[in-house]
Design an enzyme around this catalytic site. Sequence first.
Site, mmCIF file in Angstrom:
data_model
loop_
_atom_site.group_PDB
_atom_site.id
_atom_site.type_symbol
_atom_site.label_atom_id
_atom_site.label_comp_id
_atom_site.label_asym_id
_atom_site.label_seq_id
_atom_site.Cartn_x
_atom_site.Cartn_y
_atom_site.Cartn_z
ATOM 1 N N ARG A 82 39.956 -42.210 3.285
ATOM 2 C CA ARG A 82 39.493 -43.244 4.088
ATOM 3 C C ARG A 82 40.382 -43.730 5.005
ATOM 4 O O ARG A 82 39.926 -43.988 6.450
ATOM 5 C CB ARG A 82 38.760 -44.092 3.400
ATOM 6 C CG ARG A 82 37.444 -44.006 2.586
ATOM 7 C CD ARG A 82 37.299 -42.634 2.314
ATOM 8 N NE ARG A 82 35.997 -42.275 1.810
ATOM 9 C CZ ARG A 82 35.396 -42.693 0.505
ATOM 10 N NH1 ARG A 82 36.212 -43.463 -0.463
ATOM 11 N NH2 ARG A 82 34.094 -42.643 0.118
ATOM 12 N N ASP A 100 37.729 -36.161 1.282
ATOM 13 C CA ASP A 100 36.590 -37.092 1.280
ATOM 14 C C ASP A 100 36.001 -36.904 2.470
ATOM 15 O O ASP A 100 36.521 -36.304 3.707
ATOM 16 C CB ASP A 100 36.962 -38.501 1.096
ATOM 17 C CG ASP A 100 35.776 -39.102 0.464
ATOM 18 O OD1 ASP A 100 34.513 -38.973 0.759
ATOM 19 O OD2 ASP A 100 35.991 -39.585 -0.736
ATOM 20 N N HIS A 158 30.723 -35.355 -0.450
ATOM 21 C CA HIS A 158 31.966 -36.367 0.131
ATOM 22 C C HIS A 158 32.589 -35.178 0.827
ATOM 23 O O HIS A 158 34.085 -35.310 1.021
ATOM 24 C CB HIS A 158 32.920 -36.636 -0.827
ATOM 25 C CG HIS A 158 32.240 -38.337 -1.420
ATOM 26 N ND1 HIS A 158 32.434 -39.404 -0.793
ATOM 27 C CD2 HIS A 158 31.425 -38.679 -2.390
ATOM 28 C CE1 HIS A 158 31.629 -40.307 -1.299
ATOM 29 N NE2 HIS A 158 31.261 -39.832 -2.363
ATOM 30 N N GLU A 186 28.464 -38.872 -6.375
ATOM 31 C CA GLU A 186 27.512 -39.280 -5.247
ATOM 32 C C GLU A 186 27.123 -38.211 -4.470
ATOM 33 O O GLU A 186 27.172 -38.340 -3.199
ATOM 34 C CB GLU A 186 28.228 -40.425 -4.270
ATOM 35 C CG GLU A 186 28.828 -41.554 -5.315
ATOM 36 C CD GLU A 186 29.276 -42.558 -4.405
ATOM 37 O OE1 GLU A 186 29.074 -43.618 -4.546
ATOM 38 O OE2 GLU A 186 30.258 -42.121 -3.663
ATOM 39 N N GLU A 200 38.465 -47.678 1.952
ATOM 40 C CA GLU A 200 37.797 -47.866 3.134
ATOM 41 C C GLU A 200 38.035 -49.213 3.943
ATOM 42 O O GLU A 200 38.175 -49.275 5.078
ATOM 43 C CB GLU A 200 36.093 -48.284 2.829
ATOM 44 C CG GLU A 200 35.411 -46.999 2.110
ATOM 45 C CD GLU A 200 35.383 -46.767 0.502
ATOM 46 O OE1 GLU A 200 36.482 -47.194 -0.054
ATOM 47 O OE2 GLU A 200 34.480 -46.250 0.014
HETATM 48 C C1 TNX Z 1 32.365 -44.770 -5.083
HETATM 49 S S1 TNX Z 1 34.199 -43.891 -7.323
HETATM 50 C C2 TNX Z 1 32.805 -43.823 -4.754
HETATM 51 C C3 TNX Z 1 33.766 -43.713 -3.717
HETATM 52 C C4 TNX Z 1 34.013 -45.076 -2.840
HETATM 53 C C5 TNX Z 1 34.044 -46.232 -3.989
HETATM 54 C C6 TNX Z 1 34.141 -47.720 -3.528
HETATM 55 C C7 TNX Z 1 33.767 -42.687 -6.836
HETATM 56 C C8 TNX Z 1 33.835 -41.569 -7.671
HETATM 57 N N1 TNX Z 1 33.085 -42.807 -5.691
HETATM 58 O O1 TNX Z 1 33.792 -42.785 -2.865
HETATM 59 O O2 TNX Z 1 35.201 -45.222 -1.997
HETATM 60 O O3 TNX Z 1 32.750 -46.090 -4.796
HETATM 61 O O4 TNX Z 1 34.319 -48.505 -4.501
#
Ligand code: TNX
Length: 767
Positions: free
Chosen positions: A163, A192, A267, A333, A476
Amino acid sequence: MRKIIVLFVVLIVSASLSAQQAVSIIPKPVSLVVKQGVFTIDANTSIKFVAGDHDLHNAASFLVASIKELSGITLPQHVQAAKVIQLIIQKTEQIGNEGYLLQVNPASIIIRANTKAGIIYGIQTLLQTLPGIRTNALLQVPCMRVTDYPRFQWRGMHLDVCRHFFSPELVKEYIDLMARYKMNRFHWHLVDDQGWRIEIKKYPRLTQTGAWRVDQTDKVWGSRPQAKEGEPATYGGYYTQEQIKDIIAYAAQRNVTIIPEIEMPGHVASAIAAYPQLCCSRKPQLPLTGGDYTNISSNYCAGNDSVFIFLQNVLSEVMQLFPSKYIHVGGDEVDKTPWKNCSRCQARIKAEGLKNEEELQSYFMKRIEKFIVSKHRKMIGWDEILEGGLAPEATVMSWRGESGGVEAAKMNHDVIMTPGVPCYFDHYQAGPEGEPLAIGGMNTLKRVYEYDPIPKELNEQQAHYVLGVQGNLWTEYVTTAEHVEYMVLPRMLALAEVVWSQPSAKDWNDFYHRLQPSFRYFDQRGLHYSKGSFTVSIKPQTVNGKLQVTLSSEIPGATIYYTTDGTEPTTQSQKYTAPVAIDTSLTLNAVTVVNGTVMNSKPSQQQFVIHKATGAAVSYVNPVSRYYMADGPNSLTDGIRGTLAANKYWHGFNGKDIIATVDLVKETNIHKVSLGCLQRYRDWIFLPQYVQVEVASDGFNFKTMGKDVNTIAATVTNPLIKNFSVSFEPTSVRYVRVTAKVLDGCPAGHPGEGKPAWVFADELIVE
Ligand code: TNX
């Protein structure tokens, strides 16, 4: 003569007492006994170890370099000298792989351990007793006997360099800090959406293109617009393979293993910017500047075998560089929508007999795990890799709370605990007023310290699958090296004690005292750290219908002073001893005082309004969002004003009007009604279009008393609070209804343009 003896005894006692106090080791050793006297490290000190032992040679070089930095002296090795520091690898029960025995006497320091790791930790303990930088003072180590070993094998810290990019120097500093507090796993988040940070020789565009983006560091993450064609991509960076090798060796000398994270299958917008054929749509895209994902692909195509060939080639280079047994492959995610609309992904689902896209992700991870295992390594993924079926040998990092970790441990899989609370160091540690802007949340130092990583749901045998804990720093909102330091210091030290020390040895007050020399160390080294635990926490509560506040601080033995007239508290102000009753409108300011000094750069503040509806029941037509419930259903009449942070004193509604009715219980003479509303552009929270006030005596036949129309543009990005007010001739009423008309979608140019806007209110004030 007697007098002299008494004086002598007093001197000895106080000398040994101050020695006891001076030895403040973090994490707390299993056993530490301070004795009389000191060992002075000077030019008459020789280091001894079995000559030719590579590990010991490596550890000795670390000691020599550290002492040289503190004194300018290069300690001779293997020479006849008055004093000796001896490093001995010797089979010793009880202390395990990373433990050590340290014995300091006036003429000798002996460190014994089963491995080099233990020797290094003995050296670290020794270094914690010395000044942090070169001074003119003698290097004196108090005589002591230490037996020490860790509770957990995984004592991790993570750093997101995607980030925002951080230099190799910062990475080494991070490793130094970890090592000083006996943390041993550095999770390097190298891939990422917003940046690919590791040189891969076979795919140069990953870094030529994927590591650089348009510089928007002047804007906060959430409000960064996407890059436009032709704008220069000047912000970013990556680590060359040579730099990575150097950092790995640097870390290894300090017993830190680096676990690279190569994210997949989501990501990865950065990889797609470099090689668009890796995603389902195959459409070219520019590197992402921030958090606006409109029309951006961020997943690999799971139906394309070339993607797996690409990943195997990437992972092969990664495994050649990193000796770590573990390779982290992300897995978090993943938005499955592109897979739903992709003919190749759908064909894969069919061909493999998968039920849905969750199983497609599981197929993806299992296929990658097979490759990693074939190279004699182990795969780690975020807890989403449980969905659709866990890969057979995978280790799970539990971040969405502990439940993923519990589930995996019950399936006999290894687990690393890193739940958002309290392991996310991108969250606030105090404030949020007065703190640098953070992503949200609140993980105070004490909260981190009090964490116990073994969930109650696990029995003793399952608990063995919890390898340890890790603190994560996502970046971030963290753009500079100073800010990185600030977010992890001192929370990393609390976590170090969680993972190293035995639970029975943990004691917050004692830890806090042991922390003071570390604060001096940070000061000496110019490291930025948070003094946030000095922040006074102000907790309003209603007791028997009356409002009162409790003030507290995490600092043991601190005194709190406060004012209620809006001025800044000093040591001359009111001293807090018991909950303060609030019966008029006022602003309370509070500070923590230690040894007569106010410790806060800014007092904690809370505003209260006492009015005719204080404590009255409120009913809503549209339900309040479950994410912003504030303290309960009557938050709008609790007398507690919200602050500029989207904190717990705000009631939030998403895309729906606030239509709130208060029951004043009996006919009451009123002449003015106000509603406090918040605007926070970057959080999609906007002032309402207007606030309308109606009144009734019976609860049915409402009469409109007026409307306050908003005059502040939705495009104002700085957070602000506005009281919408309607005044009228004194009227006797029982019910008051206010309507705050939500904006018809986020405004043009906003990342959420056209999507539902939030409306937030903190207090409905009736006068
Ligand atoms: C979730 S923790 C994410 C990150 C973000 C973060 C911000 C995780 C495995 N994924 O991509 O930066 O929250 O708190």
